[in-house]
Design a protein around this motif. Structure first.
Motif, PDB file in Angstrom:
ATOM      1  N   ASN A 232       0.813  -1.213   0.000  1.00 34.24           N
ATOM      2  CA  ASN A 232       0.000   0.000   0.000  1.00 34.24           C
ATOM      3  C   ASN A 232       0.845   1.262   0.000  1.00 34.24           C
ATOM      4  O   ASN A 232       0.494   2.254  -0.649  1.00 34.24           O
ATOM      5  CB  ASN A 232      -0.930   0.005   1.214  1.00 34.24           C
ATOM      6  CG  ASN A 232      -2.066  -0.994   1.075  1.00 34.24           C
ATOM      7  OD1 ASN A 232      -2.250  -1.588   0.016  1.00 34.24           O
ATOM      8  ND2 ASN A 232      -2.825  -1.192   2.134  1.00 34.24           N
ATOM      9  N   SER A 233       1.960   1.264   0.726  1.00 34.34           N
ATOM     10  CA  SER A 233       2.820   2.448   0.736  1.00 34.34           C
ATOM     11  C   SER A 233       3.373   2.710  -0.658  1.00 34.34           C
ATOM     12  O   SER A 233       3.510   3.857  -1.083  1.00 34.34           O
ATOM     13  CB  SER A 233       3.956   2.270   1.741  1.00 34.34           C
ATOM     14  OG  SER A 233       4.751   1.139   1.412  1.00 34.34           O
TER      15      SER A 233
ATOM     16  N   VAL B 201      18.094   5.753  -5.408  1.00 34.48           N
ATOM     17  CA  VAL B 201      16.779   5.165  -5.143  1.00 34.48           C
ATOM     18  C   VAL B 201      16.831   3.673  -5.455  1.00 34.48           C
ATOM     19  O   VAL B 201      17.623   3.221  -6.288  1.00 34.48           O
ATOM     20  CB  VAL B 201      15.652   5.831  -5.967  1.00 34.48           C
ATOM     21  CG1 VAL B 201      15.503   7.298  -5.608  1.00 34.48           C
ATOM     22  CG2 VAL B 201      15.885   5.660  -7.464  1.00 34.48           C
ATOM     23  N   GLY B 202      15.989   2.912  -4.771  1.00 32.34           N
ATOM     24  CA  GLY B 202      15.875   1.486  -5.057  1.00 32.34           C
ATOM     25  C   GLY B 202      17.052   0.678  -4.559  1.00 32.34           C
ATOM     26  O   GLY B 202      17.738   1.039  -3.599  1.00 32.34           O
TER      27      GLY B 202
ATOM     28  N   SER C  88       8.129  -0.803  -3.390  1.00 27.37           N
ATOM     29  CA  SER C  88       7.510   0.178  -2.508  1.00 27.37           C
ATOM     30  C   SER C  88       8.555   1.084  -1.866  1.00 27.37           C
ATOM     31  O   SER C  88       8.344   2.298  -1.735  1.00 27.37           O
ATOM     32  CB  SER C  88       6.680  -0.536  -1.436  1.00 27.37           C
ATOM     33  OG  SER C  88       5.601  -1.222  -2.035  1.00 27.37           O
ATOM     34  N   SER C  89       9.701   0.516  -1.463  1.00 26.01           N
ATOM     35  CA  SER C  89      10.761   1.343  -0.888  1.00 26.01           C
ATOM     36  C   SER C  89      11.350   2.280  -1.932  1.00 26.01           C
ATOM     37  O   SER C  89      11.652   3.445  -1.638  1.00 26.01           O
ATOM     38  CB  SER C  89      11.858   0.455  -0.299  1.00 26.01           C
ATOM     39  OG  SER C  89      11.365  -0.289   0.795  1.00 26.01           O
TER      40      SER C  89
ATOM     41  N   LEU D  46      13.431   6.585   6.355  1.00 25.13           N
ATOM     42  CA  LEU D  46      12.473   5.856   5.514  1.00 25.13           C
ATOM     43  C   LEU D  46      12.910   4.410   5.325  1.00 25.13           C
ATOM     44  O   LEU D  46      12.116   3.471   5.469  1.00 25.13           O
ATOM     45  CB  LEU D  46      12.352   6.552   4.161  1.00 25.13           C
ATOM     46  CG  LEU D  46      11.450   5.893   3.122  1.00 25.13           C
ATOM     47  CD1 LEU D  46       9.989   6.178   3.444  1.00 25.13           C
ATOM     48  CD2 LEU D  46      11.778   6.397   1.722  1.00 25.13           C
ATOM     49  N   LEU D  47      14.182   4.187   5.000  1.00 29.49           N
ATOM     50  CA  LEU D  47      14.673   2.842   4.723  1.00 29.49           C
ATOM     51  C   LEU D  47      14.827   2.008   5.988  1.00 29.49           C
ATOM     52  O   LEU D  47      14.832   0.779   5.928  1.00 29.49           O
ATOM     53  CB  LEU D  47      16.022   2.924   4.000  1.00 29.49           C
ATOM     54  CG  LEU D  47      15.998   3.559   2.604  1.00 29.49           C
ATOM     55  CD1 LEU D  47      17.415   3.702   2.064  1.00 29.49           C
ATOM     56  CD2 LEU D  47      15.136   2.750   1.641  1.00 29.49           C
ATOM     57  N   GLY D  48      14.942   2.682   7.128  1.00 31.68           N
ATOM     58  CA  GLY D  48      15.105   1.950   8.381  1.00 31.68           C
ATOM     59  C   GLY D  48      13.923   1.070   8.722  1.00 31.68           C
ATOM     60  O   GLY D  48      14.079   0.035   9.393  1.00 31.68           O
ATOM     61  N   VAL D  49      12.718   1.453   8.280  1.00 34.17           N
ATOM     62  CA  VAL D  49      11.523   0.656   8.594  1.00 34.17           C
ATOM     63  C   VAL D  49      11.572  -0.704   7.900  1.00 34.17           C
ATOM     64  O   VAL D  49      11.505  -1.746   8.570  1.00 34.17           O
ATOM     65  CB  VAL D  49      10.243   1.432   8.238  1.00 34.17           C
ATOM     66  CG1 VAL D  49       9.010   0.547   8.398  1.00 34.17           C
ATOM     67  CG2 VAL D  49      10.117   2.683   9.107  1.00 34.17           C
TER      68      VAL D  49
END
Length: 483
Positions: A59-60, A318-319, A334-335, A368-371
């Protein structure tokens, strides 16, 4: 606000296309450099071998791509994507047996990776100031005074150079950008790794024109057994019978540290030994349309550019070029989309693309990437076969291995019976909330304790643990239906 004349994106896969959408409002011209010849339709290509496996669009990711490209989800569904509610449309075999069907907070769009990229390419080509240059290999970066100023490229016509006010690396796991930066004088970035030796293998099928009456489900999920006793190795597999557009499915089996079938005969034989006969029986009713595709490049890898004392200006990542995940957790696209949307937000607030801009973006991206990174570590650190800088001490690995399956089962069970737990679990799964945030929520903790007590007393609101050797139950156990 325009921040420069030309922005260049290295790579035209999903991450690069999302980056192009983020850059387009802020530069006169955006140039996407892609090594492959891009197909007009939804077709496989050499540069994306993982497209032959299932891809969840969380969903994100749906939301981030929708912000970058309005009506993306509508276009994806119009092209054949399936908008489903997994708790109602998926037969889920957990540790204790088949789960009951019931409505939940989570919906998903199912499609192939190649369809996602085709729709993304269509959206990018609608942007008047974006150009995609195919058959173009990036050969290096040019730098000056601590800043990236362009890229060297090789095309069928020969070598040339492209000047750029801003560059985005979207070249994936194998990106050479860190090496080019070292050659230009920057230190090697710290790289955090954890490879849990995941291997997965997939085969594509056409569904029958008429589905059997017992197939109320569209998606079939078989989780690894929690049984610590003697059992076939295939019971350790994570299995998906994954629906995509065009009345097709991708049959996929994966494991941590085990050998996987490489031939069609071995694939079919192995499918008959997983935890339920339904998987092989479903394959038998379908028509195979591909060979077996196997992937082993699945380790978690985070290049910590945010820890460089003076990171290069005029460059973003990115990515997978900055953070690649174990694909089992469906976090990649999504990330990448989340990083691209974050980049657009920072560009919108920027007056100059200087060192302060670079530092601010890298700090925000780290959060953001830590999650997703923490979610991947929580599972993969529990495997004895895992190697890398993030390999846990043996005492911790044993603790994680012993606790992860029961903890996951507790959360899944509580989510079946408690709408608040269900809502937060859906947020965690979809990268909208960290696991830590969920477990610090007093209402969630109360829901978990209440479920544990009720389970100990045998007072389940929603039944579970249906026989894995039988058909999954079709009954709708949603509370309103039950009443």
């Amino acid at each position: 606000m325009r921040l420069g004349t030309t922005a260049v994106v290295l790579g035209g896969s999903a991450a690069g296309l999302c980056a192009a959408g983020a850059l387009a409002p802020h530069f006169d011209r955006v140039l996407v450099l892609e090594r492959d010849v891009l197909p007009a339709g939804a077709e496989h290509r050499r540069g994306v071998p993982q497209s032959k496996h299932p891809h969840f669009l969380l969903n994100s990711g749906r939301r981030a791509i929708g912000e970058l490209f309005p009506a993306f989800e509508d276009d994806l569904v119009a092209a054949g994507g399936l908008h489903l509610m997994p708790s109602m449309d998926a037969a889920y075999l957990g540790g204790e047996g088949w789960s009951a069907r019931k409505r939940s907070a989570m919906t998903m769009v199912y499609s192939s990776r190649i369809l996602i990229e085709r729709v993304l390419r269509d959206k990018v080509r609608e942007l008047a100031n974006v150009e995609i240059r195919e058959s173009t290999a990036v050969t290096g970066l040019s730098t000056r005074d601590g800043r990236v100023t362009g890229a060297g490229i090789r095309t069928p016509a020969g070598e040339e150079h492209v000047d750029a006010d801003f560059v985005v690396d979207a070249m994936g796991r194998g990106s050479a950008v860190s090496g080019w930066l070292v050659a230009a004088g920057w230190p090697e970035p710290e790289v955090r790794t954890l490879d849990a030796k995941v291997t997965y293998t997939s085969r594509w099928y056409d569904l029958p024109a008429r589905r059997p009456d017992s197939w109320w489900w569209r998606h079939l999920v078989i989780m690894p057994t929690p049984d610590k006793g003697e059992h076939p190795a295939e019971h350790e597999y994570l299995v998906n019978f994954f629906p995509i557009e065009g009345n097709r499915v991708i049959a996929c089996m994966g494991s941590w540290g085990l050998d996987m079938p490489r031939t069609t005969d071995a694939f079919v034989g192995t499918a008959r030994r997983v935890r339920t006969p339904l998987f092989a029986a479903a394959m038998d009713r379908c028509e195979p349309t591909s060979e077996v595709h196997l992937t082993r490049s699945t380790g978690n890898k985070w290049r910590r550019y945010d820890r460089l004392r003076t990171p290069p200006e005029g460059l973003a990542f990115v990515g997978d070029s900055i953070c690649a995940f174990n694909p089992f957790y469906a976090q990649g696209i999504s990330s990448a989309a989340g990083s691209a949307l974050l980049l657009r937000e920072h560009l919108a607030r920027a007056g100059r693309l200087d060192a302060k801009f670079t530092a601010r973006f890298l700090v925000a991206q780290r959060k953001l990437l830590g999650v997703p990174w923490s979610l991947a570590m929580a599972r993969d650190q529990g495997y004895a076969c895992a190697v890398g800088t993030e390999k846990a001490p043996e005492w911790r690995r044993r603790l994680l291995a012993a606790a992860s399956a029961p903890a996951f089962g507790l959360i899944v069970g509580a989510a079946r019976e408690d709408d608040v737990v269900d809502e937060h679990f859906a947020k965690v799964f979809n990268l909208d909330e960290s696991l830590g945030e969920m477990l610090r929520n007093p209402r969630v903790l109360a829901g978990l304790v209440r479920y544990r007590v009720r389970a100990a007393l045998g007072r389940h609101r929603v039944p579970s643990g249906f026989d894995a050797q039988a058909e999954p139950p079709a009954t709708d156990y949603s509370p309103a239906v039950a009443r």
